[in-house]
Design a protein around this motif. Structure first.
Motif, PDB file in Angstrom:
ATOM      1  N   GLN A   8      44.149  30.032  58.233  1.00 59.47           N
ATOM      2  CA  GLN A   8      45.287  30.971  58.323  1.00 59.47           C
ATOM      3  C   GLN A   8      46.057  30.867  59.524  1.00 59.47           C
ATOM      4  O   GLN A   8      45.444  30.388  60.651  1.00 59.47           O
TER       5      GLN A   8
ATOM      6  N   THR B  13      48.073  27.459  56.959  1.00 63.37           N
ATOM      7  CA  THR B  13      48.970  28.131  56.034  1.00 63.37           C
ATOM      8  C   THR B  13      48.957  29.538  56.256  1.00 63.37           C
ATOM      9  O   THR B  13      47.905  30.151  56.715  1.00 63.37           O
TER      10      THR B  13
ATOM     11  N   GLY C 170      38.435  30.445  50.544  1.00 65.83           N
ATOM     12  CA  GLY C 170      39.270  29.685  51.449  1.00 65.83           C
ATOM     13  C   GLY C 170      39.135  28.218  51.440  1.00 65.83           C
ATOM     14  O   GLY C 170      39.733  27.398  52.289  1.00 65.83           O
TER      15      GLY C 170
ATOM     16  N   ARG D   3      47.258  31.240  52.053  1.00 63.75           N
ATOM     17  CA  ARG D   3      46.574  30.190  51.089  1.00 63.75           C
ATOM     18  C   ARG D   3      46.756  30.358  49.469  1.00 63.75           C
ATOM     19  O   ARG D   3      46.541  29.376  48.885  1.00 63.75           O
TER      20      ARG D   3
ATOM     21  N   LYS E  21      46.829  27.352  47.134  1.00 60.55           N
ATOM     22  CA  LYS E  21      45.507  27.020  46.925  1.00 60.55           C
ATOM     23  C   LYS E  21      45.561  26.251  45.329  1.00 60.55           C
ATOM     24  O   LYS E  21      44.969  25.347  45.023  1.00 60.55           O
TER      25      LYS E  21
ATOM     26  N   TRP F   5      40.114  22.850  53.114  1.00 59.47           N
ATOM     27  CA  TRP F   5      39.988  24.204  53.496  1.00 59.47           C
ATOM     28  C   TRP F   5      41.221  24.910  53.924  1.00 59.47           C
ATOM     29  O   TRP F   5      42.115  23.861  54.676  1.00 59.47           O
ATOM     30  N   PHE F   6      41.561  25.902  53.847  1.00 56.07           N
ATOM     31  CA  PHE F   6      42.918  26.684  54.372  1.00 56.07           C
ATOM     32  C   PHE F   6      42.793  27.451  55.411  1.00 56.07           C
ATOM     33  O   PHE F   6      42.035  28.594  55.349  1.00 56.07           O
TER      34      PHE F   6
END
Length: 224
Positions: free
Chosen positions: A159, A119, A143, A122, A126, A156-157
């Motif tokens: 980047q 993403t 994150g 986030r 989220k 988890w996100f």
């Protein structure tokens, strides 16, 4: 002595590796884990009972997953969300109990499955994923959202650069009891989600986060 009054310093991976008497165990993110090959359900119950007695004695308790021929043991000090000296002490005692029963450890069988979602932002998605999964924020990392009981996989996100919505090759199905589906869907929509399709409700409802990542909230209703 109660958990909250014991040593509450979270230990690092390197420091745990340097400790002796932990051959049965592996450090897995914020947990110390192993799997015992009990060979039978009766032996697993006996080992579980003995672990319970030791845990009560030390006033520090493990998370156990008993199956027909295995017992998975997870240790964590949830007040600091990490491994502390309390967990090391309990791990050594559990190893001794297992050895006394003639039960061997198979720490190489331990694994943790996590989901990573690319993403560019986030913060925008989220809250949706926290709501639709019924999760909480990770106590230490912004994150990530996770099931703090350690049952469901963490999300988890990661980047990434902004990009058009991809054609997904997989998505998440979240199976919940029928009475949970409505409130879960409402929470996800309130957290920035959109309704993609409810044509097959109550069997499943398709939602998407603000960046188009999809999830199905499913129940047993309408299935044979």
């Amino acid at each position: 002595m109660p958990d909250e009054q014991d040593d509450a310093t979270a230990l690092t991976f390197t420091s745990v590796q340097a400790e002796e008497g932990l051959a049965d165990w592996r450090m897995m993110f914020q947990t110390l884990e192993t799997r015992y090959a009990t060979g039978s359900f009766a032996t697993g119950l006996e080992l579980t009972s003995r672990i319970g007695a030791v845990a009560d004695e030390l006033d520090h308790h493990p998370e156990l997953d008993l199956r027909f021929a295995t017992l998975h043991v997870r240790l964590i000090s949830r007040d600091v969300f990490g491994v502390t000296g309390r967990d090391l002490a309990l791990a050594r005692r559990i190893s001794a109990v297992a050895a006394d029963l003639g039960v061997g450890a198979d720490p190489g069988a331990v694994e943790i499955v996590e989901l990573a979602l690319d993403t560019p932002d986030r913060a925008a998605i989220k809250p949706f994923w926290r709501a639709v999964l019924g999760y909480d924020d990770h106590p230490l990392h912004d994150g990530e959202v996770r099931d703090l009981q350690g049952i469901g996989p963490a999300l988890w996100f990661q980047q990434t650069d902004p990009h058009d919505e991809p054609r997904q090759r997989f998505h998440l199905d979240v199976r919940v009891p029928p009475e949970v589906a409505g409130p879960r869907i409402e929470a996800a929509l309130a957290a920035g989600g959109t309704l993609v399709s409810d044509e097959r409700a109550p069997m499943f409802v398709v939602l998407a986060d603000a960046q188009g990542n999809k999830v199905c909230v499913t129940t047993g209703l309408g299935r044979d």
